[in-house]
Scaffold this active site. Sequence first.
Site, PDB file in Angstrom:
ATOM      1  CD  GLU A   1       7.525  45.911  22.754  1.00 25.84           C
ATOM      2  OE1 GLU A   1       7.170  46.309  21.618  1.00 25.84           O
ATOM      3  OE2 GLU A   1       8.677  45.496  22.989  1.00 25.84           O
TER       4      GLU A   1
ATOM      5  CB  CYS B   1      13.718  48.302  18.213  1.00 22.36           C
ATOM      6  SG  CYS B   1      15.088  49.329  18.775  1.00 22.36           S
TER       7      CYS B   1
END
Length: 291
Positions: free
Chosen positions: A130, A203
């Site tokens: 990521e 998140c």
Amino acid sequence: MEVEVDKWSGFCFGVQNAVEITEKALMRGEKVFSLGPIVHNDKEVERLSSLGLISIDHEQFMNLHDCKVLIRAHGEPPETYQAAEKNNITIIEATCPIVKRLQSRIRETWLRSKTDNGQVVIFGKPGHAEVVGLLGQTNNEGILISLPEDIIRIDVTRPVSLFSQTTMGLKEYSNIKTLIFKSMKERGVLDPAYHFRVNNTICGQVSNREPILKAFAEKHDTIIFVSGKESSNGKMLYSVCKSVNPDTHFVSSPEEIDRSWFKGKLSAGICGATSTPKWLIENIRDLVSNI
């Protein structure tokens, strides 16, 4: 012995979405390559491989032509898409929507930084898939920090826009924010709040699991935490459980269960990472229930 599974453990939306996209493509009989392991869980990768998914690395990807390649939930930098277009590769897009939005925000901020002498700083794990995709949005000009001592890489006298990899810990991110703000004040920045823009990009499905797992780990005599060894999220959430229940054990498969962990115990809790499939957690629950 009472055995309980944490009902919130298992795939997050982004990973579940990527797995479902993959399964649909494979069920259509398509030959599908995955650029890197689709998820940081060996058992799930093995399951999808048995259905026909072929995992490749970036070197192999650069030599492919006229085929279909799946972009996993972690996302990819722009050059991956450029190479795909050049080699007539059809991209199956499975980047987590949350990661996709974060990539766009970082790119927009980086472009604006060209006019205000600003810096894009990303808090994340070096080499993580990521993070590679996020840094790619800045033409790799972004500053990656992983530890408090990395803050020295930032010129705190210039504007800073701080982002985080989506699966980092809230406590660690908060500490980094505090240290950068403090460093600005020490260097004589008159208005750190104006110079320093913090983006809350961890998140929610990850951060919300921290308090839930703490409460879950506290209520059981022993905890079995199920995760792939390469999962950044798994390592972070395991440490959360371990911090409140020292009798927490990290396993990646049923074969790693040690029966002695349950001697004299009245209850066991089974939980896992956002990259851990439910079926694996349930397999381990069944094994522990029969001890």
